[in-house]
Design a protein around this motif. Structure first.
Motif, PDB file in Angstrom:
ATOM      1  N   ALA A   1     -18.163  30.622  30.739  1.00 27.58           N
ATOM      2  CA  ALA A   1     -16.950  31.046  31.428  1.00 27.58           C
ATOM      3  C   ALA A   1     -15.722  30.823  30.554  1.00 27.58           C
ATOM      4  CB  ALA A   1     -16.810  30.296  32.747  1.00 27.58           C
ATOM      5  N   VAL A   2     -15.648  29.653  29.877  1.00 26.02           N
ATOM      6  CA  VAL A   2     -14.508  29.380  28.989  1.00 26.02           C
ATOM      7  C   VAL A   2     -14.457  30.379  27.847  1.00 26.02           C
ATOM      8  CG1 VAL A   2     -13.543  27.677  27.392  1.00 26.02           C
ATOM      9  CG2 VAL A   2     -14.447  26.934  29.594  1.00 26.02           C
ATOM     10  N   PHE A   3     -15.620  30.699  27.265  1.00 22.80           N
ATOM     11  CA  PHE A   3     -15.667  31.676  26.170  1.00 22.80           C
ATOM     12  C   PHE A   3     -15.188  33.033  26.619  1.00 22.80           C
ATOM     13  CE2 PHE A   3     -17.057  33.769  22.416  1.00 22.80           C
ATOM     14  CZ  PHE A   3     -17.644  34.961  22.828  1.00 22.80           C
ATOM     15  N   LEU A   4     -15.601  33.487  27.802  1.00 23.51           N
ATOM     16  CA  LEU A   4     -15.199  34.811  28.274  1.00 23.51           C
ATOM     17  C   LEU A   4     -13.699  34.872  28.532  1.00 23.51           C
ATOM     18  CD1 LEU A   4     -18.142  35.667  30.695  1.00 23.51           C
ATOM     19  CD2 LEU A   4     -17.707  36.608  28.426  1.00 23.51           C
ATOM     20  N   VAL A   5     -13.126  33.777  29.091  1.00 21.43           N
ATOM     21  CA  VAL A   5     -11.676  33.765  29.326  1.00 21.43           C
ATOM     22  C   VAL A   5     -10.908  33.851  28.025  1.00 21.43           C
ATOM     23  CG1 VAL A   5      -9.774  32.348  30.169  1.00 21.43           C
ATOM     24  CG2 VAL A   5     -11.856  32.558  31.528  1.00 21.43           C
ATOM     25  N   VAL A   6     -11.303  33.062  27.018  1.00 23.35           N
ATOM     26  CA  VAL A   6     -10.629  33.087  25.715  1.00 23.35           C
ATOM     27  C   VAL A   6     -10.770  34.453  25.069  1.00 23.35           C
ATOM     28  CG1 VAL A   6     -10.603  32.081  23.399  1.00 23.35           C
ATOM     29  CG2 VAL A   6     -10.876  30.609  25.402  1.00 23.35           C
ATOM     30  N   PHE A   7     -11.967  35.031  25.147  1.00 24.99           N
ATOM     31  CA  PHE A   7     -12.215  36.346  24.542  1.00 24.99           C
ATOM     32  C   PHE A   7     -11.366  37.419  25.203  1.00 24.99           C
ATOM     33  CE2 PHE A   7     -14.501  39.548  22.323  1.00 24.99           C
ATOM     34  CZ  PHE A   7     -14.689  40.600  23.210  1.00 24.99           C
TER      35      PHE A   7
END
Length: 440
Positions: free
Chosen positions: A380-386
């Motif tokens: 989830a954190v990766f998708l938000v940053v991306f």
């Protein structure tokens, strides 16, 4: 016309003659007290109470010692009540209160039911079929009879530490052989299982007149054929952790009632408990032990046995062999094939995996749940940053992460490749510029 006044007078007398009594029924023990209140809607001149075979005229002042005392707001309020102390068993039955009619000189009365509790006799428990013929899968019929109670006693059923709620017929109350008392009988029908073996079937009796419940108990001896202790129907068992040139014990835990007869077969050799047999190449001795009954406790129920074959010592040839175990009693038999391994028991077959974290012990399911939760959080954190970095999804149209968030957008005329500068708006979505069709 002369009959009308007479009918009216009769109607008034009937209406004014209604008495309300509270309570309508009460259960008390010998020596306890009871308040009874009768009320009419007009003032009364006297109040009479009948208890058992005794009659008391109760004034609202200075009653005689030992008699029931007046209870209520006063005769002028139409209340005729009695505070009855030290109830006697002979008073079981109806309690009456009598007051004068509003019109006329006759008395009217009303009654309530007083039940003076009497504890029942000891319960009787009858179980069929007989104790030595109880078998798994069959239905037992148990009858609990509790005699001579007043009122009828309450019955509950228990098997071991658990209360039985299913298979019960409604209790049947009947007149006892002793007048004024009641017997109660209830029937239980239950399908027996192996887990019922050696448990106590109890008929428990409670009653207002008892300081503690009465019980009738019967221990169940439920018989069934041999089986694996874990309930697994697989006929193959692997025993791990054996060491070459050391004594090895092929231990199999089984369940059976009555005790199973044991027979091992290895190659062409038949082994029975109590008779050691030499290994074919005389390098070791095989010994079948008598079944060892495990004590009954919270972990082990009843009917568990350890069945063991001792190899003294274990040879490399022993590991390659198959060992056949035959268990039997009068209700059936079970055959198992036992294999040996010098490897340690795999984690999947060992006891439940546990992890100790800061003094808390976590099982395998909890460990997997924690790992999955961490992975989902990282994703989830990766998708938000991306999405923020590439101006996608919910961040479409927002300033880039490293740009000047307050810089104004260029005018439409400065956009390279603008085909129709006369339009004063554009459609922007997902990073693509879409212009509406322009008429030529």
């Amino acid at each position: 016309m002369a009959a009308f006044p007479a009918l009216l007078l009769l109607f008034v007398a009937v209406v004014s003659g209604q008495i309300q009594i509270t309570p309508r029924e009460a259960v008390r023990q010998v020596g306890e007290s009871l308040d009874v209140l009768c009320k009419v809607n007009y003032p009364i001149s006297f109040c009479r109470v009948e208890i058992g075979r005794e009659s008391y005229t109760i004034p609202s002042n200075s009653p005689a010692p030992g008699d029931p005392t007046y209870y209520g707001r006063g005769l002028q309020e139409g209340e005729c009540g009695a505070h009855i102390t030290n109830i006697k068993e002979a008073w079981n039955g109806d309690v009456y209160c009598s007051v004068p009619q509003q019109i006329g000189s006759r008395e009217i009365k009303q009654s309530m039911k007083l039940i003076v509790a009497r504890p029942p006799g000891n319960p009787e428990l009858i179980v069929s079929p007989p104790q030595n013929e109880l078998k798994e899968g069959e239905t037992i019929r148990a009858i609990c009879r509790v005699p001579r109670g007043r009122p009828a006693a309450n019955i509950t059923w228990h098997l071991g530490d658990e209360e039985i709620l299913n298979g019960l017929k409604p209790p049947v109350v009947s007149n006892s052989s002793e007048p004024g008392l009641e017997d109660v009988t209830q029937e239980l029908n239950k399908v027996l299982t192996a887990d019922d073996d050696r448990k106590q079937l109890a008929c428990r009796v409670s009653h207002l007149g008892l300081n503690r419940p009465l019980e009738a108990r019967r221990q169940l001896d439920v018989q069934y054929p041999p089986r694996r202790a874990d309930g697994n129907s697989d006929e193959q068992i692997t025993i791990f952790g054996l060491k070459i040139q050391e004594d090895g014990r092929l231990n199999v835990t089984v369940r059976s009632n009555p005790e199973p007869t044991v027979e091992w077969k290895v190659s062409d050799v038949t082994l029975v408990p109590g008779h050691p047999n030499s290994h074919p190449n005389e390098n070791s001795v095989w010994t079948a032990l008598h079944p060892l009954r495990l004590p009954q406790d919270e972990v082990h129920g009843s009917g568990y046995y350890n069945v063991t074959l001792v190899l003294s010592p274990v040879t490399s040839e022993d590991v390659e062999r198959n060992y056949f175990l035959a268990l039997s009693n009068k209700h059936g038999e079970k055959r198992l094939m036992v294999k040996l391994s010098t490897l340690e028991q795999p984690a999947a077959q060992a006891s439940i995996l546990r992890l100790n974290v800061y003094g808390m012990e976590l099982e395998a399911g909890a460990i997997v749940g924690i790992v999955v939760g961490v992975l989902i959080l990282l994703l989830a954190v990766f998708l938000v940053v991306f999405a923020k970095a590439t101006d996608r999804w919910c961040f479409a149209g927002s300033p880039p992460l490293d740009g000047d968030s307050e810089a104004p957008l260029p005018p439409h005329d400065d956009v390279k490749g603008a085909e129709n500068p006369t339009h004063d708006h554009e459609y922007i979505g997902n990073g693509n510029t879409k212009k509406p069709d322009t008429p030529v």
